[in-house]
Design a protein around this motif. Structure first.
Motif, PDB file in Angstrom:
ATOM      1  N   VAL B 139     -63.268  19.912  23.054  1.00 57.67           N
ATOM      2  CA  VAL B 139     -64.026  20.029  21.605  1.00 57.67           C
ATOM      3  C   VAL B 139     -63.543  18.895  21.059  1.00 57.67           C
ATOM      4  O   VAL B 139     -64.327  17.771  20.986  1.00 57.67           O
ATOM      5  CB  VAL B 139     -64.126  21.032  21.039  1.00 57.67           C
ATOM      6  CG1 VAL B 139     -64.286  20.396  19.617  1.00 57.67           C
ATOM      7  CG2 VAL B 139     -64.205  21.939  21.470  1.00 57.67           C
ATOM      8  N   GLY B 140     -62.066  18.739  20.861  1.00 55.98           N
ATOM      9  CA  GLY B 140     -61.814  17.122  20.081  1.00 55.98           C
ATOM     10  C   GLY B 140     -61.770  15.735  21.342  1.00 55.98           C
ATOM     11  O   GLY B 140     -62.511  15.001  19.781  1.00 55.98           O
ATOM     12  N   THR B 141     -62.105  15.909  22.044  1.00 57.17           N
ATOM     13  CA  THR B 141     -62.741  14.424  22.781  1.00 57.17           C
ATOM     14  C   THR B 141     -63.724  14.314  22.451  1.00 57.17           C
ATOM     15  O   THR B 141     -64.315  13.321  22.123  1.00 57.17           O
ATOM     16  CB  THR B 141     -62.594  14.517  24.486  1.00 57.17           C
ATOM     17  OG1 THR B 141     -60.909  14.278  24.819  1.00 57.17           O
ATOM     18  CG2 THR B 141     -63.000  13.434  25.152  1.00 57.17           C
ATOM     19  N   LEU B 142     -64.479  15.249  22.412  1.00 56.13           N
ATOM     20  CA  LEU B 142     -66.398  14.885  21.984  1.00 56.13           C
ATOM     21  C   LEU B 142     -66.487  14.599  20.783  1.00 56.13           C
ATOM     22  O   LEU B 142     -67.035  13.515  21.122  1.00 56.13           O
ATOM     23  CB  LEU B 142     -67.318  16.336  22.135  1.00 56.13           C
ATOM     24  CG  LEU B 142     -67.179  16.892  24.561  1.00 56.13           C
ATOM     25  CD1 LEU B 142     -67.899  17.910  24.003  1.00 56.13           C
ATOM     26  CD2 LEU B 142     -67.509  15.138  24.716  1.00 56.13           C
ATOM     27  N   GLU B 143     -65.826  15.260  19.995  1.00 53.93           N
ATOM     28  CA  GLU B 143     -65.781  15.370  18.088  1.00 53.93           C
ATOM     29  C   GLU B 143     -65.602  13.580  18.226  1.00 53.93           C
ATOM     30  O   GLU B 143     -65.942  12.773  17.429  1.00 53.93           O
ATOM     31  CB  GLU B 143     -64.936  15.897  17.752  1.00 53.93           C
ATOM     32  CG  GLU B 143     -65.728  17.390  17.086  1.00 53.93           C
ATOM     33  CD  GLU B 143     -65.521  18.074  16.373  1.00 53.93           C
ATOM     34  OE1 GLU B 143     -64.186  17.598  14.936  1.00 53.93           O
ATOM     35  OE2 GLU B 143     -65.269  19.296  16.370  1.00 53.93           O
ATOM     36  N   VAL B 144     -64.035  13.090  18.492  1.00 61.14           N
ATOM     37  CA  VAL B 144     -63.200  11.920  18.123  1.00 61.14           C
ATOM     38  C   VAL B 144     -64.254  10.863  18.395  1.00 61.14           C
ATOM     39  O   VAL B 144     -64.767  10.017  18.457  1.00 61.14           O
ATOM     40  CB  VAL B 144     -61.636  11.753  18.826  1.00 61.14           C
ATOM     41  CG1 VAL B 144     -61.115  10.620  19.194  1.00 61.14           C
ATOM     42  CG2 VAL B 144     -61.064  12.309  18.388  1.00 61.14           C
ATOM     43  N   THR B 145     -64.673  10.907  20.061  1.00 61.10           N
ATOM     44  CA  THR B 145     -65.317  10.064  20.732  1.00 61.10           C
ATOM     45  C   THR B 145     -67.460   9.844  20.276  1.00 61.10           C
ATOM     46  O   THR B 145     -66.948   8.890  19.728  1.00 61.10           O
ATOM     47  CB  THR B 145     -65.828  10.340  22.352  1.00 61.10           C
ATOM     48  OG1 THR B 145     -64.089  10.739  22.618  1.00 61.10           O
ATOM     49  CG2 THR B 145     -66.221   8.833  23.394  1.00 61.10           C
ATOM     50  N   ALA B 146     -67.626  10.684  19.981  1.00 59.63           N
ATOM     51  CA  ALA B 146     -68.565  10.535  18.915  1.00 59.63           C
ATOM     52  C   ALA B 146     -68.687  10.224  17.193  1.00 59.63           C
ATOM     53  O   ALA B 146     -69.620   8.990  17.208  1.00 59.63           O
ATOM     54  CB  ALA B 146     -69.338  12.009  18.264  1.00 59.63           C
ATOM     55  N   PHE B 147     -67.735  10.276  16.590  1.00 63.56           N
ATOM     56  CA  PHE B 147     -67.437   9.484  15.487  1.00 63.56           C
ATOM     57  C   PHE B 147     -66.964   8.209  15.697  1.00 63.56           C
ATOM     58  O   PHE B 147     -67.513   7.145  15.379  1.00 63.56           O
ATOM     59  CB  PHE B 147     -66.103  10.054  14.809  1.00 63.56           C
ATOM     60  CG  PHE B 147     -66.081  10.031  13.272  1.00 63.56           C
ATOM     61  CD1 PHE B 147     -67.467  10.274  12.116  1.00 63.56           C
ATOM     62  CD2 PHE B 147     -65.455   9.209  12.721  1.00 63.56           C
ATOM     63  CE1 PHE B 147     -67.239  10.347  10.905  1.00 63.56           C
ATOM     64  CE2 PHE B 147     -65.478   8.521  11.379  1.00 63.56           C
ATOM     65  CZ  PHE B 147     -66.497   9.282  10.650  1.00 63.56           C
ATOM     66  N   ALA B 148     -66.470   7.871  16.963  1.00 65.54           N
ATOM     67  CA  ALA B 148     -66.189   6.240  17.561  1.00 65.54           C
ATOM     68  C   ALA B 148     -67.658   5.746  17.210  1.00 65.54           C
ATOM     69  O   ALA B 148     -67.639   4.703  17.384  1.00 65.54           O
ATOM     70  CB  ALA B 148     -65.072   6.193  18.415  1.00 65.54           C
ATOM     71  N   ALA B 149     -68.387   6.450  18.365  1.00 66.59           N
ATOM     72  CA  ALA B 149     -69.916   6.075  18.411  1.00 66.59           C
ATOM     73  C   ALA B 149     -70.583   5.877  17.146  1.00 66.59           C
ATOM     74  O   ALA B 149     -70.723   4.624  17.309  1.00 66.59           O
ATOM     75  CB  ALA B 149     -70.241   6.610  19.947  1.00 66.59           C
ATOM     76  N   LEU B 150     -70.298   6.588  16.914  1.00 61.90           N
ATOM     77  CA  LEU B 150     -71.246   6.390  15.461  1.00 61.90           C
ATOM     78  C   LEU B 150     -70.842   4.838  14.216  1.00 61.90           C
ATOM     79  O   LEU B 150     -71.333   4.914  13.825  1.00 61.90           O
ATOM     80  CB  LEU B 150     -70.623   7.843  14.395  1.00 61.90           C
ATOM     81  CG  LEU B 150     -71.742   8.053  13.584  1.00 61.90           C
ATOM     82  CD1 LEU B 150     -72.945   8.588  14.051  1.00 61.90           C
ATOM     83  CD2 LEU B 150     -71.220   9.285  12.446  1.00 61.90           C
ATOM     84  N   ILE B 151     -69.435   4.764  15.017  1.00 62.95           N
ATOM     85  CA  ILE B 151     -68.969   3.731  13.749  1.00 62.95           C
ATOM     86  C   ILE B 151     -69.196   2.423  14.824  1.00 62.95           C
ATOM     87  O   ILE B 151     -69.680   1.505  13.989  1.00 62.95           O
ATOM     88  CB  ILE B 151     -67.508   3.457  13.808  1.00 62.95           C
ATOM     89  CG1 ILE B 151     -67.337   4.565  12.633  1.00 62.95           C
ATOM     90  CG2 ILE B 151     -66.838   2.353  13.234  1.00 62.95           C
ATOM     91  CD1 ILE B 151     -65.338   4.877  12.873  1.00 62.95           C
TER      92      ILE B 151
END
Lengths: 319, 358
Positions: B139-151
């Motif tokens: 879950v952490g990986t998905l959240e962190v990566t998704a937010f990085a992609a969002l930026i």
């Protein structure tokens, strides 16, 4: 027809371009995000400098490892970083030239693209997985060879004993690093080899050259600077690689060139990764300052590589 | 290279030449020899298990020597040199395949042990020995990566649009150069940057998912810019000119003509960029920290991510190492599966949805 006849008199003053809000906003947004990249790069430098100042001005006794000042602390790490990267480069350079030539000039045309994908697959493997593989598979597999090497060639300083019993030596780390930087080096060199002028190659073959002579005469001279930049990009990668080294290497605070002992110089990046979670105060600043040193080293290497590529682009025969 | 004429004994054209299939036959023969040697070693009990890597490695070396010697005798010096280089180049390729095969084999064979439902349903909270899982890390990986992609995606896309459609002169050249330089920033330095940025106003003990996202986006932006720039450049100029000729403003041309034309390529580039940063360990180790509990909140507290999970399982083994290593290998397997899936999907999208020009 009438319109065209009238127009010269009407456009005595040139028509004014309409300035649309949408255009203004959009172009401004693109300029801003472009500049943001420059800002981020500058901010990286500035923040790292700000955070490392306490370490640079620290009194003796504050820096970890009982180092007299920051430079004494970072010296062995810089040596280890460069040494490991150079070893990896020595292993990876001939291999990557070979692979790139194989894909561009030797493999059957139909499967060469597939082979390229397979090499790119190596780039997709996360570094932590390489680290696990390096320490649990490669180190165990290769340790008996190290023992043999030390027993037979121990008189050469590089292979001086006592041999590491775990295989967690700088040579193992360099092999793992070499595997990790192969894809980028191969990719750059493959592109350059493919750009070699087709007519020169065919002319060489028509004069009766063997394939190797053709490559020697037509491909390699053309690709020389591209190969150099590929090697330097690989060097940049190897310098900054963290986790694979942090896992594979058994480090010590030493400067030596012995490949097979258990006393290995550590690298900057691996040192940061292992020390950071527990670091506090000046120790933390010291780690950030060592990161700054790493940043400067890789920045110089990468800029040199890019400079070679860009200079070449302008004057190459390819365009 | 070799002339494709039947190798009959009376043919003068092929006299003094090795037959066409000779190298391949020789390669297989020398592999078989060493497979035999190592099988014998195993049968006699000298080695405990069959050494596949050794068999192929030494078999290939034997082939290199054999082909050069035979060619030297039959074909003469120049041809022998050519054969030598050919075999060396092939050897380089095979040697490189060995670690890849070994790595994939190890990850799969050791990773399946814990590839069970508990691994995807439990966190490591209050787990000391065996058991537990990595759902908090996934879950952490998905959240962190998704937010990085969002930026990164908006910034990266807008920058590439600037470089292709607007950029002229010094600023554009500076951005191109520094994007190239930024691709080479060591990942740990990106982590240190994000950490120092947040430490300025949140104190030196800051650890949160968002810091990791910022670090990852520093690594991701240049990749997105490079790939989108390449894609936008190959949009035919006729499309732009046709649009301008109809009186469409520039920004609408970009939004309605250029982006839809290149959307497949852009998606591929973005997904490849995501797959590149999702396996990053070093920046997350120092920015998001590690924990054994589930944390859904990007903006506060430590957050576990899959690469860091793999690392900590290896680095902080308990007294009985087996369950820790099993969890680490399964984590590695899941990580590789995610990266491979992203890669394949990206290439598939690029192939299926790209505009058909002809």
């Amino acid at each position: 027809m009438t319109a065209s006849a009238e127009s010269p008199t009407k456009t005595a003053t040139p028509p004014k371009a309409v300035i649309r809000i949408g255009d203004r906003v959009f172009s401004l947004a693109t300029v801003l995000s472009g500049s943001l990249i420059l800002v981020v790069l500058a901010a990286t430098a500035v923040f790292l400098i700000v955070q490392s100042l306490p370490a640079l001005t620290a009194k003796p006794g504050q820096i970890p490892n009982d180092a007299a000042n920051f430079w004494v602390y970072v010296g062995p790490l810089v040596f280890g970083t460069v040494w490991a990267a150079l070893l990896a480069l020595i292993i990876a350079t001939p291999l990557s030239i070979g692979i790139a030539l194989f894909i561009s000039h030797y493999a059957p045309r139909r499967i060469s693209q597939l082979l390229g994908y397979i090499i790119d697959l190596l780039a997709a493997v996360p570094s932590v997985v390489f680290g696990l593989w390096g320490v649990l598979v490669l180190a165990k597999f290769i340790q008996p060879f190290y023992t043999t090497l030390v027993n037979t060639l121990g008189w050469i300083p590089l292979f001086q004993g006592p041999v590491s019993g775990t295989g967690k030596t700088i040579l193992t780390a360099a092999i793992v690093l070499a595997v990790m930087i192969l894809p980028i080096m191969t990719a750059v060199m493959r592109e350059i080899f493919l750009q070699a002028p087709r007519l020169h190659e065919e002319a060489a073959l028509a004069l009766g050259a063997t394939r190797w002579e053709m490559i020697q005469m037509a491909v390699l001279p053309f690709a020389r600077s591209g190969m150099v930049s590929g090697i330097m990009l690989g060097l940049g990668r190897a310098l900054g690689e963290t986790l694979a080294i942090a896992i594979v290497l058994s480090p010590a605070t030493v400067i030596n060139v012995f490949l097979l002992t258990s006393q290995n110089p550590n690298t900057i990046a691996a040192n940061i990764a292992t020390q950071f979670p527990e670091a506090q105060g000046v120790a933390l600043n010291t780690l950030i300052a060592s990161g700054l040193v790493l940043f400067v080293i890789t920045l110089l290497v990468n800029m040199a590589a890019r400079f070679i590529v860009n200079r070449r682009k302008a004057f190459s025969g390819a365009n | 290279m070799s002339v494709a004429v039947r190798n009959t004994s009376a043919n003068t054209l092929t006299a003094g030449k090795l037959p066409k299939g000779a190298p391949w036959g020789l390669l297989i023969v020398s592999w078989l020899i060493f497979i035999g040697v190592f099988a014998l070693l195993q049968a006699s009990g000298t080695t405990t298990d069959f050494n596949v890597v050794g068999a192929f490695f030494f078999g290939t070396i034997l082939f290199d020597i054999l082909i050069v010697v035979i060619s030297m005798v039959v074909e003469g010096g120049r041809k022998a040199k050519d054969r030598l280089v050919t075999s060396l180049v092939t050897t380089a390729f095979i040697i490189t395949l060995l670690p890849l095969i070994s790595l994939i084999y190890t990850v799969i064979s050791r990773g399946v042990a814990r590839f069970d439902s508990a691994y995807f349903n439990e966190s490591m909270r209050n787990v000391i020995g065996a058991g537990g899982g990595a759902v908090h890390a996934i879950v952490g990986t998905l959240e962190v990566t998704a937010f990085a992609a969002l930026i990164s995606i908006p910034i990266g896309l807008l920058t590439s649009i600037y470089l292709v459609e607007y950029g002229r002169g010094r600023l554009a050249r500076a951005i191109t150069f520094f994007v190239d330089v930024m691709t080479g920033i060591p990942s740990i330095v990106a982590g240190l940057f994000a950490y120092s940025l947040f430490a300025l106003f949140a104190g030196p003990s800051i650890r949160a998912g968002i810091v990791g996202s910022v670090a990852l986006s520093v690594l991701m932006i240049p990749v997105v810019v490079r790939s989108s720039e390449e894609i936008l450049k190959i949009v035919p100029n006729e499309l732009r000119e046709a649009s301008y000729a109809l009186g469409v403003p520039k920004w609408l041309t970009i939004v309605k003509i250029i982006l839809p034309t290149s959307i497949a390529g852009l998606t591929t580039g973005v997904m490849l960029a995501i797959s590149r940063v999702i396996g990053e360990t070093a920046p997350l180790l120092i920015t998001t920290g590690f924990t054994t509990s589930m944390n859904y909140d990007l903006f506060s507290d430590r957050m576990m991510t899959l690469p860091v999970f793999v690392y900590t399982q290896y680095a902080n083994q308990g007294p009985d190492a087996t369950p820790f290593l099993e969890r680490a290998w399964t984590g590695a397997l899941v990580l590789i599966l995610i990266v491979m899936a992203l890669n394949l999907l990206a290439r598939l999208i690029g192939r299926l949805f790209s505009p058909k020009l002809r």
